[in-house]
Write a protein that holds these residues in place. Structure first.
Motif, PDB file in Angstrom:
ATOM      1  N   LEU A  51     -12.214 -14.197  30.241  1.00 48.95           N
ATOM      2  CA  LEU A  51     -11.675 -15.335  30.244  1.00 48.95           C
ATOM      3  C   LEU A  51     -11.145 -15.891  28.829  1.00 48.95           C
ATOM      4  O   LEU A  51     -11.408 -15.302  27.644  1.00 48.95           O
ATOM      5  CB  LEU A  51     -12.998 -16.448  30.279  1.00 48.95           C
ATOM      6  N   LYS A  53      -9.421 -19.577  26.806  1.00 50.44           N
ATOM      7  CA  LYS A  53      -9.273 -20.931  27.071  1.00 50.44           C
ATOM      8  C   LYS A  53      -7.916 -21.390  26.298  1.00 50.44           C
ATOM      9  O   LYS A  53      -7.531 -20.936  25.197  1.00 50.44           O
ATOM     10  CB  LYS A  53     -10.388 -21.414  25.955  1.00 50.44           C
ATOM     11  N   GLN A  58      -9.703 -22.687  31.676  1.00 47.28           N
ATOM     12  CA  GLN A  58     -10.034 -21.506  31.493  1.00 47.28           C
ATOM     13  C   GLN A  58      -9.264 -20.427  32.476  1.00 47.28           C
ATOM     14  O   GLN A  58      -9.208 -20.741  33.749  1.00 47.28           O
ATOM     15  CB  GLN A  58     -11.669 -21.247  32.057  1.00 47.28           C
ATOM     16  N   ASP A  60      -8.748 -16.719  34.027  1.00 47.61           N
ATOM     17  CA  ASP A  60      -9.362 -15.118  33.817  1.00 47.61           C
ATOM     18  C   ASP A  60      -8.181 -14.142  33.559  1.00 47.61           C
ATOM     19  O   ASP A  60      -7.425 -14.176  34.542  1.00 47.61           O
ATOM     20  CB  ASP A  60     -10.045 -15.061  35.272  1.00 47.61           C
ATOM     21  N   THR A  75      -6.902 -20.199  37.924  1.00 53.04           N
ATOM     22  CA  THR A  75      -7.291 -21.228  36.803  1.00 53.04           C
ATOM     23  C   THR A  75      -8.335 -22.264  36.919  1.00 53.04           C
ATOM     24  O   THR A  75      -8.305 -22.763  38.293  1.00 53.04           O
ATOM     25  CB  THR A  75      -5.986 -21.537  36.030  1.00 53.04           C
ATOM     26  N   SER A  78     -11.245 -28.298  32.892  1.00 56.92           N
ATOM     27  CA  SER A  78     -12.586 -28.694  32.274  1.00 56.92           C
ATOM     28  C   SER A  78     -13.641 -28.988  33.291  1.00 56.92           C
ATOM     29  O   SER A  78     -14.911 -29.010  32.927  1.00 56.92           O
ATOM     30  CB  SER A  78     -12.304 -29.575  31.106  1.00 56.92           C
TER      31      SER A  78
END
Length: 134
Positions: A51, A53, A58, A60, A75, A78
């Motif tokens: 992950l 940010k 977020q 991967d 993706t 929030s």
């Protein structure tokens, strides 16, 4: 696997396509309601998510896939809503899908985190870019 019935007046062909290429994105969809979302994804994919940010996103990092000159990854925002994110390093553009999975269109980065994301993925795939931030 292929099955055919010949001699009955009908020809039926069944083809079962491999599903391994869809497993990663399916894990994200299947785990969406899990209490431990990333634990669920980890167990289904057999790997730990990497992950990163970027602002409210977020990403991967372990699942970027090259597609037609761009790179695409699942993706999450929030609020935990998943969507696809695509970057095109040669054009320095970003594209995302809406709630129905339809691509919205290529746009230049506007916010700082969009610049950061675009610069980092392009550097890692061997197409470094130096964007002029507005």
């Amino acid at each position: 696997m292929r099955i055919s019935f010949i001699g009955t007046g009908f020809l039926i062909l069944l083809s079962i396509a491999p599903v391994t290429s869809a497993i990663e994105t399916d894990a994200y969809k299947l785990c969406q309601r899990a209490k431990d979302f990333w634990g669920c994804v980890r167990s289904m994919n057999g790997t730990d998510p990497q992950l990163r940010k970027y602002g409210p996103l977020q990403v991967d990092w372990s699942i970027w896939k090259p597609v037609n000159g761009s790179y695409i990854a699942q993706t999450f925002n929030s609020s935990g809503k998943g969507f696809y994110l695509a970057v095109n390093c040669l054009k320095a553009k970003i594209n995302v899908t809406d709630r129905k999975g339809v691509w919205k269109g290529w746009n230049s980065p506007v916010k700082g985190f969009e610049y950061d994301l675009l610069e980092e993925i392009c550097k890692e795939v061997g197409t470094p870019i130096d964007l002029k931030r507005e």
